[in-house]
Design a protein around this motif. Structure first.
Motif, PDB file in Angstrom:
ATOM      1  N   VAL A  78       0.835  -1.195   0.000  1.00  0.00           N
ATOM      2  CA  VAL A  78       0.000   0.000   0.000  1.00  0.00           C
ATOM      3  C   VAL A  78       0.874   1.252   0.000  1.00  0.00           C
ATOM      4  O   VAL A  78       2.062   1.203   0.297  1.00  0.00           O
ATOM      5  N   ASN A  79       0.259   2.376  -0.358  1.00  0.00           N
ATOM      6  CA  ASN A  79       0.915   3.663  -0.168  1.00  0.00           C
ATOM      7  C   ASN A  79       0.898   4.004   1.318  1.00  0.00           C
ATOM      8  O   ASN A  79       0.058   3.517   2.076  1.00  0.00           O
ATOM      9  N   ARG A  80       1.817   4.857   1.742  1.00  0.00           N
ATOM     10  CA  ARG A  80       1.924   5.232   3.155  1.00  0.00           C
ATOM     11  C   ARG A  80       0.582   5.661   3.731  1.00  0.00           C
ATOM     12  O   ARG A  80       0.223   5.292   4.844  1.00  0.00           O
ATOM     13  N   GLU A  81      -0.187   6.441   2.963  1.00  0.00           N
ATOM     14  CA  GLU A  81      -1.512   6.852   3.398  1.00  0.00           C
ATOM     15  C   GLU A  81      -2.475   6.771   2.226  1.00  0.00           C
ATOM     16  O   GLU A  81      -2.077   6.840   1.071  1.00  0.00           O
ATOM     17  N   SER A  82      -3.758   6.618   2.524  1.00  0.00           N
ATOM     18  CA  SER A  82      -4.781   6.566   1.484  1.00  0.00           C
ATOM     19  C   SER A  82      -5.055   7.973   0.957  1.00  0.00           C
ATOM     20  O   SER A  82      -4.979   8.954   1.686  1.00  0.00           O
ATOM     21  N   VAL A  83      -5.381   8.034  -0.350  1.00  0.00           N
ATOM     22  CA  VAL A  83      -5.701   9.314  -0.987  1.00  0.00           C
ATOM     23  C   VAL A  83      -7.034   9.178  -1.711  1.00  0.00           C
ATOM     24  O   VAL A  83      -7.151   8.440  -2.697  1.00  0.00           O
ATOM     25  N   ASN A  84      -8.057   9.838  -1.196  1.00  0.00           N
ATOM     26  CA  ASN A  84      -9.393   9.878  -1.814  1.00  0.00           C
ATOM     27  C   ASN A  84      -9.976   8.487  -2.068  1.00  0.00           C
ATOM     28  O   ASN A  84     -10.700   8.279  -3.044  1.00  0.00           O
ATOM     29  N   SER A  85      -9.659   7.540  -1.188  1.00  0.00           N
ATOM     30  CA  SER A  85     -10.200   6.197  -1.374  1.00  0.00           C
ATOM     31  C   SER A  85     -11.591   6.052  -0.764  1.00  0.00           C
ATOM     32  O   SER A  85     -12.372   5.188  -1.157  1.00  0.00           O
ATOM     33  N   GLY A  86     -11.877   6.874   0.245  1.00  0.00           N
ATOM     34  CA  GLY A  86     -13.191   6.844   0.864  1.00  0.00           C
ATOM     35  C   GLY A  86     -13.380   5.775   1.917  1.00  0.00           C
ATOM     36  O   GLY A  86     -14.482   5.618   2.449  1.00  0.00           O
ATOM     37  N   PHE A  87     -12.325   5.028   2.248  1.00  0.00           N
ATOM     38  CA  PHE A  87     -12.478   3.976   3.263  1.00  0.00           C
ATOM     39  C   PHE A  87     -11.114   3.603   3.835  1.00  0.00           C
ATOM     40  O   PHE A  87     -10.062   3.993   3.315  1.00  0.00           O
ATOM     41  N   SER A 101      -9.907  -3.889   2.838  1.00  0.00           N
ATOM     42  CA  SER A 101      -9.688  -4.589   1.569  1.00  0.00           C
ATOM     43  C   SER A 101      -8.585  -5.640   1.669  1.00  0.00           C
ATOM     44  O   SER A 101      -8.227  -6.252   0.659  1.00  0.00           O
ATOM     45  N   PHE A 102      -8.050  -5.835   2.876  1.00  0.00           N
ATOM     46  CA  PHE A 102      -7.047  -6.886   3.048  1.00  0.00           C
ATOM     47  C   PHE A 102      -7.739  -8.239   2.884  1.00  0.00           C
ATOM     48  O   PHE A 102      -8.704  -8.547   3.587  1.00  0.00           O
ATOM     49  N   PRO A 103      -7.265  -9.086   1.965  1.00  0.00           N
ATOM     50  CA  PRO A 103      -7.996 -10.310   1.624  1.00  0.00           C
ATOM     51  C   PRO A 103      -7.862 -11.442   2.628  1.00  0.00           C
ATOM     52  O   PRO A 103      -8.617 -12.416   2.560  1.00  0.00           O
ATOM     53  N   GLY A 104      -6.900 -11.352   3.549  1.00  0.00           N
ATOM     54  CA  GLY A 104      -6.683 -12.430   4.508  1.00  0.00           C
ATOM     55  C   GLY A 104      -5.284 -13.001   4.389  1.00  0.00           C
ATOM     56  O   GLY A 104      -4.683 -13.027   3.306  1.00  0.00           O
ATOM     57  N   LYS A 105      -4.763 -13.464   5.512  1.00  0.00           N
ATOM     58  CA  LYS A 105      -3.384 -13.934   5.569  1.00  0.00           C
ATOM     59  C   LYS A 105      -3.087 -15.032   4.565  1.00  0.00           C
ATOM     60  O   LYS A 105      -1.998 -15.084   3.986  1.00  0.00           O
ATOM     61  N   GLN A 106      -4.062 -15.932   4.336  1.00  0.00           N
ATOM     62  CA  GLN A 106      -3.807 -17.059   3.452  1.00  0.00           C
ATOM     63  C   GLN A 106      -3.619 -16.631   1.994  1.00  0.00           C
ATOM     64  O   GLN A 106      -3.160 -17.413   1.173  1.00  0.00           O
ATOM     65  N   TYR A 107      -3.964 -15.369   1.678  1.00  0.00           N
ATOM     66  CA  TYR A 107      -3.858 -14.892   0.311  1.00  0.00           C
ATOM     67  C   TYR A 107      -2.676 -13.941   0.099  1.00  0.00           C
ATOM     68  O   TYR A 107      -2.520 -13.373  -0.979  1.00  0.00           O
ATOM     69  N   VAL A 108      -1.870 -13.766   1.134  1.00  0.00           N
ATOM     70  CA  VAL A 108      -0.765 -12.812   1.089  1.00  0.00           C
ATOM     71  C   VAL A 108       0.451 -13.436   1.765  1.00  0.00           C
ATOM     72  O   VAL A 108       0.310 -14.166   2.755  1.00  0.00           O
ATOM     73  N   ASP A 109       1.648 -13.129   1.264  1.00  0.00           N
ATOM     74  CA  ASP A 109       2.876 -13.608   1.893  1.00  0.00           C
ATOM     75  C   ASP A 109       3.588 -12.525   2.690  1.00  0.00           C
ATOM     76  O   ASP A 109       4.203 -12.807   3.715  1.00  0.00           O
ATOM     77  N   VAL A 110       3.531 -11.284   2.191  1.00  0.00           N
ATOM     78  CA  VAL A 110       4.266 -10.187   2.818  1.00  0.00           C
ATOM     79  C   VAL A 110       3.409  -8.930   2.751  1.00  0.00           C
ATOM     80  O   VAL A 110       2.825  -8.622   1.708  1.00  0.00           O
ATOM     81  N   MET A 111       3.314  -8.197   3.844  1.00  0.00           N
ATOM     82  CA  MET A 111       2.725  -6.864   3.815  1.00  0.00           C
ATOM     83  C   MET A 111       3.792  -5.896   3.301  1.00  0.00           C
ATOM     84  O   MET A 111       4.992  -6.098   3.532  1.00  0.00           O
ATOM     85  N   GLY A 112       3.370  -4.851   2.635  1.00  0.00           N
ATOM     86  CA  GLY A 112       4.336  -3.900   2.107  1.00  0.00           C
ATOM     87  C   GLY A 112       3.808  -2.481   2.189  1.00  0.00           C
ATOM     88  O   GLY A 112       2.596  -2.241   2.232  1.00  0.00           O
ATOM     89  N   VAL A 113       4.726  -1.508   2.190  1.00  0.00           N
ATOM     90  CA  VAL A 113       4.340  -0.100   2.210  1.00  0.00           C
ATOM     91  C   VAL A 113       5.380   0.716   1.453  1.00  0.00           C
ATOM     92  O   VAL A 113       6.585   0.411   1.500  1.00  0.00           O
ATOM     93  N   ASP A 114       4.928   1.721   0.711  1.00  0.00           N
ATOM     94  CA  ASP A 114       5.812   2.696   0.078  1.00  0.00           C
ATOM     95  C   ASP A 114       5.812   3.937   0.975  1.00  0.00           C
ATOM     96  O   ASP A 114       4.743   4.482   1.290  1.00  0.00           O
ATOM     97  N   TYR A 115       6.996   4.402   1.378  1.00  0.00           N
ATOM     98  CA  TYR A 115       7.105   5.355   2.479  1.00  0.00           C
ATOM     99  C   TYR A 115       8.095   6.461   2.132  1.00  0.00           C
ATOM    100  O   TYR A 115       9.320   6.291   2.236  1.00  0.00           O
ATOM    101  N   TYR A 116       7.579   7.609   1.684  1.00  0.00           N
ATOM    102  CA  TYR A 116       8.422   8.742   1.314  1.00  0.00           C
ATOM    103  C   TYR A 116       8.336   9.837   2.371  1.00  0.00           C
ATOM    104  O   TYR A 116       7.381   9.894   3.153  1.00  0.00           O
TER     105      TYR A 116
END
Length: 821
Positions: A681-690, A695-710
């Protein structure tokens, strides 16, 4: 080093009013094509554009990605563009921008500093219309500008307002799926007169453009170029050859589509030439019945690089003669290019996805030239086309990336030889071609950023152009620096990825193979990290592939980052291909692959509409990676909580996104299970409304969480500022600070990666931000839940270098990074 807008360049004078006229090939082609091809469209203004508008969900001016300029996408388009024209002491001139739209604007500014009477506008999302439009740009003395399919990019509108003669024609290429009807209105608002040139598909559109070129720039002959329309490689190689006296037509692979046959059938002038570039076009041309007066020539190389090298002589020769013919027409005042008034007809509905339409991103063959073998038709003729071996004019050679099309296409508008190159290494045939023509080549003009064409490759080309033998240039390359595809240091085991970072020391004493440990388990199984208290530290951008970044910082990279984040790029994974940026890299790699493109939706994705493309993308990555020891971390739909990508997620489509993610996960586990899927994900949401965590699908569907951080929103001017923002939440209650992101990753049982991060020079040169990042990485390193698995410093040359630490504009931050990392 100086930054400027093309010293000594001249603008074009205003031309007399348009007059309807018909000239030789133009008349015949327009009549033949308009009669035979349904939905040919040539209109003035916006009133005649077919209804239907832009595809649903397409943002005005949006562009999927910018790999061609050596850059990832830059977020919301429409901000002030960052372009640069830089000349170095060794005779290399680089013209670049933040993305392909900005790079085209930069080329325009370099070529036409005093403005221009007309312009040519094509889609930035596909090569076909832009390549064909290069000939028209030459014929009418205009720049070639690019825009997203959803509408006129605000930066292009600003460019037109600033430099287009008021009321000047803007040729809008392609139908409503290539450039939305709203584009015409925006052109009018910017002071131009839109002239839409389109056919039902790319083949018909190219034929219509060729007819317009012939009317605008009659030469008495109707020479033409033929390349396949099913992949960009041969077209990119031929971009410097597409001129007013040599327009372009497409073959459908190794067959000849009706529109192209109709255009060629109209060419009956003795002494005319059809030059087929690449194996597929050569096959198509040799199997077709060309008019009696047309001579066939073929230029075929073993790959795109050799093809561009073989075309170099063709690009240089005949240029002065053609230019003189074009200028003579203008001097005679015979008028402007006229519309094909009564030959058109109503445009039909957009072609289906299976049709190779101007906006189609499907490419059965990424490198058409590479498909040619010794037995291919034309292979025996794979030398410079004999009919154009004439006295060569002198000037620079244009160097552009062979990994994508955009830089080569706009670079072709200089109408100088365009040679394709790998990111960090000048291919042998290209080096040899420059050396052979060194008497006629004066200088090197690079189009694109350093990630597209490295300074090293450009410098090699400049030395060779000055007369130094290619072998001597290669021998002078520093032996201490890792090669472009180096994987691990010489002291590390061959099977190990590059070094990891540890806390608190910058130097990793143990190799990854001895210290790595399997830890956290996502849905795809165990994650192999760098070891207890360690993380993989890496980078993307300038100096990464050629080893100079690692040498500068004083430690090897544990991971590299790259992007293939539009629909066409994701199925090719260019950076991972042999000879490309990371073709031989053996260590860990983070690759952003996008998800959906303009006009597509998460709702459609959730029903399997794009499964075939996703499957193709995963299969390509698996095939290219093979048995390499490093791990491929796939960032699918990265930064989806922002509003700048076609795959943005909001309150209205989040459920469809979750369903789509699960579909992609199933494909990834089926096709490339050894890769790891990153929810980034981006560091913060922009105009997403939620809150994006919904929207995280669940641990079984993901291996690593990630963030872009400027370092922005807020900017940390000190390490205290950085620490104070660690626990922040965004306006929707979602994680914003780095600690908050780590806490969420821990709550779902996954490690955390920081996939893109850097300071921003226009905000602050803040060593405190660098210190804070390293401090957090060191304290939280590991592969367990919430721990830092890896980081990728974003050292990409975009925005005038504002993100770069190595070769950038933040000396204090750079010093701190070298000290700590």
């Amino acid at each position: 080093m100086s930054t400027h807008r093309a010293d000594g360049a001249t603008g074009h004078r205003a031309r007399p009013p348009r007059r309807r006229r018909r000239l030789a090939w133009a008349s015949a082609v327009s009549l033949t094509v308009a009669t035979a091809v349904v939905a040919t469209l040539v209109t003035h203004g916006s009133g005649d554009v077919p209804v239907g508008g832009a595809p649903a969900g397409t943002a005005a001016g949006s562009v999927n990605s910018d790999a061609a300029s050596g850059l990832p996408a830059v977020g919301t388009l429409g901000a002030t563009e960052q372009v640069a024209v830089v000349t170095t002491d060794n005779g290399v001139k680089r013209v670049t921008g933040d993305d392909r739209v900005a790079t085209a604007i930069a080329v325009s500014g370099d070529r036409f500093p005093s403005g221009y009477p007309s312009a040519v506008l094509a889609s930035a999302d596909d090569f076909a219309d832009a390549l064909a439009g290069s000939a028209l740009a030459d014929a009418v003395g205009a720049p070639l500008l690019l825009s997203g399919r959803g509408g006129l990019d605000p930066r292009v509108a600003d460019e037109l307002r600033a430099h287009l003669t008021r009321g000047g024609q803007v040729y809008v290429l392609g139908g409503p799926r290539a450039l939305a009807p709203s584009t015409d209105d925006a052109v009018t608002a910017a002071g131009g007169e839109p002239v839409r040139l389109a056919g039902k598909d790319r083949y018909a559109t190219a034929a219509v453009i060729a007819s317009q070129v012939a009317e605008a720039s009659p030469s008495g002959r109707c020479d033409a170029l033929l390349v396949t329309g099913q992949g960009f490689a041969d077209g990119a190689a031929a971009s410097g050859v597409v001129t007013a006296h040599r327009p372009l037509l497409y073959t459908a692979g190794d067959s000849m589509p009706f529109a192209t046959r109709a255009a060629l059938a109209a060419c009956t002038t003795a002494g005319s030439t059809a030059t087929a570039v690449g194996g597929p076009a050569a096959k198509a041309a040799q199997a077709a019945d060309l008019p009696a007066g047309v001579e066939l020539e073929t230029v075929v190389g073993k790959d795109r690089y050799e093809t561009s090298a073989k075309l170099m002589q063709l690009a240089v020769s005949g240029e002065e003669t053609a230019a003189a013919q074009v200028e003579a027409v203008r001097d005679a005042g015979t008028g402007d290019a006229s519309e094909l008034a009564d030959d058109g007809g109503a445009d039909s509905a957009p072609a289906p996805a299976s049709t190779a339409s101007p906006s189609s991103s499907s490419s059965p063959s990424a490198s058409a030239s590479a498909s040619a073998s010794a037995s291919d038709p034309g292979q025996q003729d794979a030398q410079y086309a004999p009919s154009v071996r004439s006295e060569a004019s002198s000037g620079p050679v244009v160097l552009a990336s062979g990994s994508d099309y955009a830089d080569a296409l706009v670079g072709g508008t200089y109408h100088r030889p365009v040679l394709l190159t790998e990111a960090s290494t000048l291919p042998g045939p290209v080096a040899d071609a420059i050396h052979a023509a060194s008497g006629d080549v004066h200088g090197v003009l690079v189009v694109g950023g350093e990630r597209a064409v490295s300074d090293g490759a450009a410098d090699d080309a400049a030395q060779i152009a000055s007369g130094v033998a290619p072998a001597d240039v290669r021998a002078k390359r520093p032996s201490a620096a890792p090669s472009a595809s180096a994987s691990a240091s010489a002291s590390a085991p061959a099977t190990a990825p590059a070094s990891s970072s540890s806390s608190p020391s910058k130097s990793a004493s143990a190799s990854p193979s001895s210290s790595a440990a399997a830890a956290g388990t996502g849905g795809g199984g165990a994650i192999t990290g760098a070891g207890a208290g360690k993380w993989f530290s890496g980078a993307s951008g300038t100096g990464v592939s050629d080893g100079s970044f690692a040498k500068w910082r004083g430690s090897e990279l544990g991971i590299v980052g790259t992007w293939s984040d539009n629909n066409s790029a994701m199925v090719e994974a260019w950076a991972m291909q042999p000879g490309q940026e990371f073709g031989s890299w053996q260590g860990n790699i983070d690759i952003a692959v996008g998800a959906i493109g303009g006009g597509e939706s998460w709702q459609a994705a959730s029903t399997g509409a794009y499964d075939a493309r996703w499957r193709q993308s995963l299969t390509k990555m698996k095939t290219l990676w093979g048995n390499k020891p490093g791990t491929v971390y796939i960032r699918f739909a990265h930064e989806m909580n922002g509003n700048w990508y076609d795959w943005s997620v909001n309150k209205g489509n989040k459920d469809a996104f979750v369903a789509s993610w699960k579909r992609y996960r199933a494909l990834q586990q089926e096709i490339f299970p050894k890769s790891k899927l990153v929810f980034s994900v981006n560091r913060e949401s922009v105009n997403s409304g939620f809150n994006w965590t919904e929207s995280f699908p669940g641990k079984q569907y993901v291996d690593v969480m990630g963030v872009d951080y400027y370092n922005q929103y807020p900017t940390a001017n000190s390490v205290e500022d950085f620490r104070g923002a660690l626990g922040a939440k965004d306006g929707y209650g979602a994680p914003k600070g780095l600690q908050a992101h780590s806490d969420f990753a821990k709550s779902v049982g996954l490690p955390l990666s920081v996939n893109e991060w850097s300071g921003i020079s226009e905000n602050a040169d803040s060593p405190g931000f660098i210190q804070g990042m390293h401090e957090f990485f060191s304290k939280n390193a590991g592969s367990g839940p919430g721990q830092i698995l890896y980081d990728v410093q974003f050292n990409c040359d975009m925005g005038g270098g504002k993100f770069m630490l190595y070769k950038g504009k933040m000396p204090k931050s750079a010093d701190m990074y070298q000290k700590l990392f």
